[in-house]
Design an enzyme around this catalytic site. Structure first.
Site, short mmCIF file in Angstrom:
data_model
loop_
_atom_site.label_atom_id
_atom_site.label_comp_id
_atom_site.label_asym_id
_atom_site.label_seq_id
_atom_site.Cartn_x
_atom_site.Cartn_y
_atom_site.Cartn_z
N LYS A 54 12.11 7.60 -3.00
CA LYS A 54 11.66 8.58 -2.01
C LYS A 54 12.80 8.88 -1.02
CE LYS A 54 6.86 7.23 -2.57
NZ LYS A 54 5.71 6.41 -2.16
N GLN A 98 4.10 2.58 2.64
CA GLN A 98 3.98 2.28 1.21
C GLN A 98 2.85 1.28 0.98
OE1 GLN A 98 5.67 3.86 -1.21
NE2 GLN A 98 4.60 2.71 -2.80
N ASP A 121 1.12 11.67 3.44
CA ASP A 121 0.52 11.10 2.23
C ASP A 121 -0.92 11.60 2.06
OD1 ASP A 121 1.70 9.45 0.34
OD2 ASP A 121 1.75 7.71 1.67
#
Ligand code: GUN
Length: 295
Positions: A54, A98, A121
């Site tokens: 990422k 994450q 997200d």
């Protein structure tokens, strides 16, 4: 028949080039560099490699990334404090925590602490709610990437039966919601299967579009697929392989060799959904920066 293999890498590269152009334009016009704050707690190898990918993708697109790596023993208050610091950091337009977090940290509390306007997200309850009722919001990256792949491959979703294997908050539930929307890439009839489903094959065989996010290799084999179906494999499993330098190879949840003989379209692992997930994260981060400029 052998299925067409959807090249997620190629589609992702095209979209990322376009995002990089738009990032440069935002910078030139408004002197704003989109920024993504990435928090990783612990050193799980798979999570570490996703986070590294990422961050590399951000760099390539001209997006600033703030790297917050914390030891596995980090406590809840420290994790919450780091998220709040990113909420207040003007360089950070989007925040990614994450998952999974170590067990002793309340994942819900940490996700809830992310400001919805920085939730690139799409995991906060506010964004999930907005998505389900069809309001403008950040769409979760993997489900959004799957819809983009289907649309760009010319797969008609309207009126089709989409069967999803897996009910996670990250993939199964949100992709079901997106496929039901009244818009392009939606209007499907959706069935969600999971570990409690009896006779999984009876459902998968009805699928015009089959999305497999079960977290287990070999979940779907050729005889479980309707001829001509489009099959999207979301699995990323590390299979021990001593012939590789890394000691493992990646495999999806779908038995590629048998399914490709039955399906009309299939995504490979690696090189299918994965690159699209990261691309949609870049897209959301650019969008978050744009909204910050406009507000
Ligand atoms: N873990 C597995 N997939 C994801 C994802 O899309 N976002 C985050 N934050 N964590 C993940």
């Amino acid at each position: 028949m052998s299925a067409i293999v959807i090249d997620g890498k190629k589609l992702a590269a095209e979209m990322r080039a376009d995002i990089a152009r738009q990032v440069a334009e935002l910078r030139a016009r408004h002197d704003v560099v989109p920024g993504l704050g990435v928090m990783l707690v612990g050193a799980d190898p798979a999570s570490s490699s996703y986070v590294a990918a990422k961050e590399k993708a951000c760099e390539e697109a001209g997006i600033f990334s703030l790297d917050v790596r914390l030891p596995a023993e980090t406590d809840r208050d420290e994790a919450l404090g780091r998220v709040r610091a990113m909420n207040g950091d003007p360089r950070v337009h989007g925040i990614l925590v994450q998952l999974p977090l170590p067990r002793h940290i309340d994942e819900g509390a940490v996700i809830n602490a992310i400001l919805p306007e920085k939730d690139v997200d799409g995991f906060t309850p506010v964004n999930v709610g907005r998505m389900v009722i069809g309001e403008t919001c950040f769409l979760p990256c993997t489900p959004h990437g799957i819809i983009q792949m289907l649309v760009s491959a010319g797969v008609e979703t309207a009126g089709k039966h989409a069967v999803i294997v897996g009910r996670s908050n990250i993939v199964g539930k949100p992709v079901a919601s997106l496929l039901m929307r009244k818009c392009e890439g939606g209007n499907a009839t959706v069935t969600v299967c999971h570990t409690g489903t009896r006779d999984l094959a009876a459902f998968t065989r009805q699928a015009d579009i089959l999305i497999v996010a079960a977290g287990r290799p070999g979940t779907v084999t050729g005889e479980m697929v309707k001829p001509g179906a489009a099959v999207i494999d979301v699995g990323v499993n590390r299979i021990p392989d001593q012939s590789r330098k890394s000691g493992f190879r990646l495999a999806g949840d779908v038995d590629f060799d048998s399914v490709k003989e039955v399906a009309s379209l299939i995504t490979p692992v690696p090189g299918g959904v994965g690159p699209m997930t990261i691309t949609m994260l870049l897209y959301n981060t650019l969008e978050a920066a744009r909204r910050a400029v406009a507000s």
